[in-house]
Design a protein around this motif. Structure first.
Motif, PDB file in Angstrom:
ATOM      1  N   HIS A  17      26.236  67.322 -25.699  1.00 28.89           N
ATOM      2  CA  HIS A  17      27.153  66.825 -27.880  1.00 28.89           C
ATOM      3  C   HIS A  17      26.211  65.523 -28.233  1.00 28.89           C
ATOM      4  O   HIS A  17      26.647  65.507 -29.730  1.00 28.89           O
ATOM      5  CB  HIS A  17      28.645  66.822 -27.713  1.00 28.89           C
ATOM      6  CG  HIS A  17      29.258  68.176 -27.013  1.00 28.89           C
ATOM      7  ND1 HIS A  17      29.332  69.528 -27.649  1.00 28.89           N
ATOM      8  CD2 HIS A  17      29.791  68.263 -25.429  1.00 28.89           C
ATOM      9  CE1 HIS A  17      29.991  69.844 -26.913  1.00 28.89           C
ATOM     10  NE2 HIS A  17      30.210  69.766 -25.919  1.00 28.89           N
ATOM     11  N   CYS A  40      28.370  74.615 -32.833  1.00 27.41           N
ATOM     12  CA  CYS A  40      28.532  74.149 -31.764  1.00 27.41           C
ATOM     13  C   CYS A  40      30.617  74.419 -31.141  1.00 27.41           C
ATOM     14  O   CYS A  40      31.271  74.264 -31.951  1.00 27.41           O
ATOM     15  CB  CYS A  40      28.665  72.317 -31.058  1.00 27.41           C
ATOM     16  SG  CYS A  40      28.734  72.246 -29.441  1.00 27.41           S
ATOM     17  N   CYS A  43      32.169  72.793 -29.933  1.00 26.65           N
ATOM     18  CA  CYS A  43      33.369  70.949 -30.391  1.00 26.65           C
ATOM     19  C   CYS A  43      33.251  71.273 -31.961  1.00 26.65           C
ATOM     20  O   CYS A  43      34.044  70.634 -31.911  1.00 26.65           O
ATOM     21  CB  CYS A  43      32.278  70.320 -29.710  1.00 26.65           C
ATOM     22  SG  CYS A  43      31.272  69.672 -30.733  1.00 26.65           S
ATOM     23  N   CYS A  53      25.161  70.319 -31.642  1.00 30.94           N
ATOM     24  CA  CYS A  53      24.469  69.452 -30.798  1.00 30.94           C
ATOM     25  C   CYS A  53      23.506  70.799 -29.681  1.00 30.94           C
ATOM     26  O   CYS A  53      23.339  72.031 -30.162  1.00 30.94           O
ATOM     27  CB  CYS A  53      25.666  70.002 -30.009  1.00 30.94           C
ATOM     28  SG  CYS A  53      27.292  68.944 -31.083  1.00 30.94           S
TER      29      CYS A  53
END
Ligand SMILES: [Zn+2]
Length: 401
Positions: free
Chosen positions: A248, A259, A261, A266
């Motif tokens: 990340h 991403c 996340c 990332c």
């Protein structure tokens, strides 16, 4: 180490790491008297942890009685180990030397959430143990590898991008409960240790084939991207288990890449197996999973080869900084994408951009243990924890030794 501090647990460590394997050598290494060494060894024998091996040749002038070699008895207990991927899991019964006694793998969706997954693992464990004919009391611990960041002290998964429902879940307690239920035990169940997959793979691979490497770096590239560091023979986790979470790190030039996340740009959004599957699909080669990417690479599909090499270069960009900081002797590229094109990309970038001094003694290699690395790492971490001097002494005391 002074004599008084050399407990039975310390003697065990000297025996296990091969630095003192006879009564005489233990006396010399610790400064303890013959009778004190004998008493502490009796505790270890009574627990079933030691056995006598062959006689050692007599050392020094004048000879004397041949001394018996002392060995850790790797068969006196077993460890249950499991390795969770995003869509796949493996589990095994492993002896204390890391030998796999029974093993199983199959489809398991981590997105089913911790209750269902941990219960299914406990059932696998029970079946495997039965297969080996080992009574449940012989299980000394359980190790679990997960594809997300883990706070080592608490065993909790912390904000995992690809493990929905697992954030902060009490994995250790729930797996212990599920295990106790499957073996219908009232006894306190074996302890559970949880760590991140890249850490455990690094631990197992370093011990298997790079034991002399004092600074070992493993990068796992599968659905996501993560790294594990073994320094001086020990896993380096950072202060809250966050070390190595390189997937990340933001790249400067891909602000549009979303991403898992929730952030943009990332490394994992650009160069992971998941990202490659999307890029291949976009290029007209429909690919719906990381194993799909792996199959295309194995078949030498030109777009897959080109994109994997480019992904390797993007990972290499980040690794320039990582290797400059760590100066590792070995960089291992592991995981489902760890084939030749990806490795070529990593190498190209590293040797172009890193300072020659940083890479002069750096070897870039692929995995030795393959798909078993996480599983073997999970087992090894349990053994190292349970038989470390302090834990060993506490457990001996509990046994009444
Ligand atoms: Zn991310």
């Amino acid at each position: 180490m002074t004599g008084n501090q050399a407990s039975a647990g310390h003697l065990l460590r000297l025996i296990r790491d091969g630095s003192a394997t006879t009564r005489g050598a233990l006396q010399r290494a610790t400064g303890l008297s013959r009778s004190t060494v004998g008493h502490r060894l009796d505790q270890l024998f009574a627990a079933g942890w030691l056995r006598e091996g062959a006689a050692e040749p007599v050392e020094g002038p004048g000879g004397g009685r041949p001394s018996t070699r002392l060995e850790f008895d790797a068969g006196h207990a077993v460890v249950l180990a499991a390795d969770l991927g995003t869509r796949h899991a493996g589990a095994a019964v492993v002896d204390l030397s890391g030998r796999v006694l029974a093993e199983r793998s199959g489809a398991m969706l981590i997105s089913d959430g911790p209750d269902r997954v941990l219960d299914a693992l406990a059932r696998w464990f029970a079946d495997l143990l039965e297969e080996t004919g080992t009574p449940p009391e012989r299980v000394c611990g359980i190790g679990l590898s997960v594809p997300g960041p883990v706070d080592w002290a608490s065993g909790l998964v912390v904000q995992p991008p690809i493990m929905p429902g697992w954030d902060g879940f009490p994995i250790r307690e729930r797996l212990q409960e599920a295990w106790a239920r499957h073996i219908s035990s009232e006894e306190p169940a074996a302890p559970v240790l949880v760590d991140n997959d890249a850490n455990l793979m690094a631990y197992a691979e370093q011990r298997a084939a790079h034991r002399d490497c004092a600074a070992f770096l493993l990068v796992k590239v599968s659905t996501g991207i993560g790294a594990g560091v073994v320094a001086g023979g020990r896993l380096y986790r950072g202060i809250d288990g966050g070390a190595g979470d390189i997937g990340h790190i933001r790249l400067h030039d891909r602000p549009e890449a979303l991403c898992m996340c929730g952030s943009y740009g990332c490394l994992a959004a650009v160069a992971s197996g998941r990202a490659l599957a999307a890029q291949l699909t976009e290029a007209g080669v429909a690919t719906d999973s990381v194993s799909g990417v792996r199959d295309r690479l194995a078949a030498g599909q030109p777009d897959a080869v080109r994109l994997a090499r480019e992904a390797g270069r993007r990972v290499g960009e980040v690794l320039v900084t990582v290797v400059t900081l760590l100066n590792p002797g070995v960089l291992m590229i592991a995981g489902e994408l760890a084939g030749t094109p990806f490795l070529t990309g990593v190498r190209e970038l590293l040797y172009q951009r890193a300072m020659p001094r940083t890479t002069a003694h750096l070897t870039v290699v692929t995995s030795r243990l393959g798909e078993r690395a996480g599983l073997l790492g999970a087992a090894a971490i349990v053994v190292e924890d349970l038989y470390s001097p302090d834990r060993a002494d506490a457990r001996l005391a509990a046994l009444g030794g």
